[in-house]
Design a protein around this motif. Structure first.
Motif, short mmCIF file in Angstrom:
data_model
loop_
_atom_site.label_atom_id
_atom_site.label_comp_id
_atom_site.label_asym_id
_atom_site.label_seq_id
_atom_site.Cartn_x
_atom_site.Cartn_y
_atom_site.Cartn_z
N GLU A 124 4.59 -0.84 3.13
CA GLU A 124 3.45 -1.35 2.39
C GLU A 124 2.37 -1.91 3.32
O GLU A 124 2.65 -2.30 4.46
CB GLU A 124 3.89 -2.46 1.44
CG GLU A 124 4.96 -2.04 0.44
CD GLU A 124 5.37 -3.20 -0.44
OE1 GLU A 124 4.53 -3.67 -1.23
OE2 GLU A 124 6.52 -3.65 -0.31
N TYR A 125 1.18 -1.97 2.76
CA TYR A 125 0.07 -2.59 3.50
C TYR A 125 0.35 -4.07 3.72
O TYR A 125 0.13 -4.61 4.80
CB TYR A 125 -1.23 -2.39 2.71
CG TYR A 125 -2.25 -3.47 2.94
CD1 TYR A 125 -2.79 -3.70 4.20
CD2 TYR A 125 -2.69 -4.27 1.88
CE1 TYR A 125 -3.72 -4.69 4.41
CE2 TYR A 125 -3.63 -5.26 2.09
CZ TYR A 125 -4.14 -5.47 3.35
OH TYR A 125 -5.06 -6.46 3.56
N ASN A 126 0.83 -4.73 2.69
CA ASN A 126 1.08 -6.17 2.78
C ASN A 126 2.50 -6.44 2.34
O ASN A 126 2.84 -6.30 1.17
CB ASN A 126 0.08 -6.93 1.90
CG ASN A 126 0.21 -8.44 2.04
OD1 ASN A 126 1.06 -8.94 2.77
ND2 ASN A 126 -0.66 -9.17 1.35
N GLU A 127 3.34 -6.84 3.27
CA GLU A 127 4.73 -7.13 2.95
C GLU A 127 4.93 -8.60 2.55
O GLU A 127 6.06 -9.03 2.32
CB GLU A 127 5.63 -6.82 4.16
CG GLU A 127 5.62 -5.36 4.59
CD GLU A 127 6.39 -4.45 3.64
OE1 GLU A 127 6.97 -4.96 2.66
OE2 GLU A 127 6.42 -3.24 3.89
N ASN A 128 3.84 -9.35 2.47
CA ASN A 128 3.94 -10.79 2.19
C ASN A 128 3.54 -11.16 0.77
O ASN A 128 3.40 -12.35 0.46
CB ASN A 128 3.08 -11.56 3.19
CG ASN A 128 3.54 -11.38 4.62
OD1 ASN A 128 4.74 -11.40 4.89
ND2 ASN A 128 2.60 -11.17 5.53
N ASN A 129 3.31 -10.15 -0.08
CA ASN A 129 2.93 -10.46 -1.46
C ASN A 129 3.95 -9.91 -2.46
O ASN A 129 3.62 -9.65 -3.61
CB ASN A 129 1.54 -9.90 -1.77
CG ASN A 129 1.47 -8.39 -1.60
OD1 ASN A 129 2.43 -7.76 -1.16
ND2 ASN A 129 0.34 -7.80 -1.94
#
Length: 477
Positions: free
Chosen positions: A243-248
């Motif tokens: 994913e682009y953002n693994e923190n959401n």
């Protein structure tokens, strides 16, 4: 090959104009001018030709590859790799290349910057022509968990809670299935001490598509201590998707709920409130007064009917949904591995502490078609699938002795019973209300004394059961 030859001739022509400068001049031409579409995690083989269009030898240098959102290099661009460029004579070239991994970035249009002499070790006649750019699109999925909620109210360990949540693909490419995990947390932030209490497959999602989960029943572990807890949802918990953002991926309930370790339900039944009818005319209407009698069902048209089963919750917490299962046993000891389980169960709804629920159940002669004639035990188990964690798990099973026989012609000892009652031999009279709930047991000596007992009861419809049989009476003062 022709393309390369033309490029060399053109660059040689340009170098002719710099013959008096006596300096090298490096330029780079990408060998793949159309990167097309890429995805994070993909490996790209970056290839290019570095030409010396100056009139002096260029010393060895470094070619670097950057990912950029525009055609101009700056410090925010991402270095993907580099290659060593050999010394190049005037008018000559060096073929360079490196294997580059597309990083996890937000989906959109990007540029691959080919930066020759990126460290500035070669003094050139023109320092402003060292970068070439190629545009391409990066397609990146991105899963976001949000709007996680849980039903209000206190719950006990072993009981279930209904939860709701949503998962959305905010990326610019459709994705396949992934796994969401559900945790029990004391603070709303995922950590190693949080307890995994469930998993659920997230369906394939298109661009901006949302999966909505409502009323998902999750059991609170029986080992949970008393206190306040949050529910956490982790999308793509197994990292199946780059994913682009693994923190959401993680979302928490906004408010906590309370787990009371002391409260547990306790489902059971009073045998006097289990009412059964069959071909046995001398059998008591109530299981509690059946004694050594056996209910009878025959191969001919007949049935064994639980007219009423009153299930009590004697515990201190609300019970969840459960079932009553029925088994046929040869010894009256439940063995789920060998005893026959009748395919139909009876559902039990939620029961509050100190309250009851009512059920009924009927077995027909066709349910026994595959069995030999003889004596059996019909076993009734409340919470047959062990869905409810109870304070007492040892009061859920009830045995009903039965006989399965060839014919529905049975002995009727009612005349003997009536004869005994006429000569004054005492016997028990069992009284039930119209719903089959046990009211009282009285010692009487004849039918007249049975009627006398009714005078002490409120006006109502009653069911009387004794050695004289069962009868329904309406008593009015």
């Amino acid at each position: 090959m022709m393309k390369k030859l033309l490029s060399i001739l053109f660059l040689t022509f340009l170098s002719f104009h710099n013959i008096f400068a006596q300096q090298p001049d490096l330029v780079v031409i990408p060998d793949d001018p159309a990167l097309s579409i890429r995805k994070p995690g993909e490996i790209y083989h970056g290839q290019s030709f570095v030409y010396n269009i100056g009139n002096a030898v260029a010393n060895p240098s470094i070619l670097k590859y950057y990912l950029s959102t525009n055609m101009t290099f700056d410090s925010s661009d991402i270095l993907l790799g580099q290659d060593y460029t050999l010394g190049i004579s005037p008018g000559q070239d060096s073929e360079d290349g490196a294997y580059l991994v597309i990083p996890p970035v937000k989906g959109g249009m990007y540029y691959m910057l080919y930066f020759t002499d990126a460290d500035g070790v070669v003094s050139e006649s023109n320092e402003n022509n060292n970068i070439a750019a190629v545009s391409f699109e990066i397609q990146t999925p991105d899963l976001v968990a949000f709007e996680t909620s849980v039903g209000i109210g206190t719950v006990s360990p072993g009981q279930s809670k209904n939860i709701n949540y949503k998962i959305k693909n905010v990326g610019n490419i459709a994705i396949g299935p992934s796994t969401a995990k559900i945790y029990l947390s004391t603070n709303g932030s995922l950590s190693s001490d949080d307890v995994l209490i469930g998993t659920k497959t997230t369906s394939s999602l298109g661009i901006n598509q949302i999966e909505i989960i409502t009323n998902l029943s999750i059991v609170i572990p029986s080992s949970t201590s008393i206190g306040n807890y949050f529910i956490l949802i982790e999308a793509d918990a197994n990292n199946d998707i780059t994913e682009y953002n693994e923190n959401n991926n993680i979302d928490s309930t906004l408010s906590s709920f309370f787990v009371d370790v002391l409260g547990e339900p306790d489902l059971t039944a009073d045998p006097f409130n289990i009412s059964i009818t069959s071909l046995c005319n001398s059998c008591s209407f109530s299981l509690g007064t059946l004694g050594n009698k056996r209910h009878i069902i025959s191969k001919d048209a007949s049935s064994l009917s639980f007219q009423q089963i009153i299930i009590d919750n004697n515990g201190t917490a609300t019970s969840g949904n459960a079932k009553i299962n029925f088994y046929l046993s040869v010894d009256g000891v439940l063995d789920t591995a060998s005893d026959f389980k009748f395919p139909t169960s009876v559902g039990i709804s939620i029961i509050q502490p100190g309250s009851s629920a009512q059920a009924s159940y009927t077995l027909f002669n066709t349910d026994f078609a595959d069995f030999s004639f003889g004596n059996y035990f019909l076993i009734m188990k409340i919470d047959g699938d062990n869905q409810v964690s109870e304070s007492n798990e040892n009061n859920n099973i009830f045995n009903i002795p039965i006989t399965y026989q060839q014919s529905n012609i049975v002995n009727k000892p009612l005349l003997n019973g009536l004869k005994n009652s006429l000569v004054g031999e005492p016997y028990n009279l069992y009284i039930y209300n119209f719903n089959g709930k046990f009211v009282d047991k009285v010692l009487v000596k004849d039918v007249n004394s049975e009627n006398e007992v009714l005078k002490n009861l409120p006006e109502a419809i009653y069911i009387l059961n004794s050695i004289n049989g069962s009868r329904k009476v309406f008593f009015k003062r």
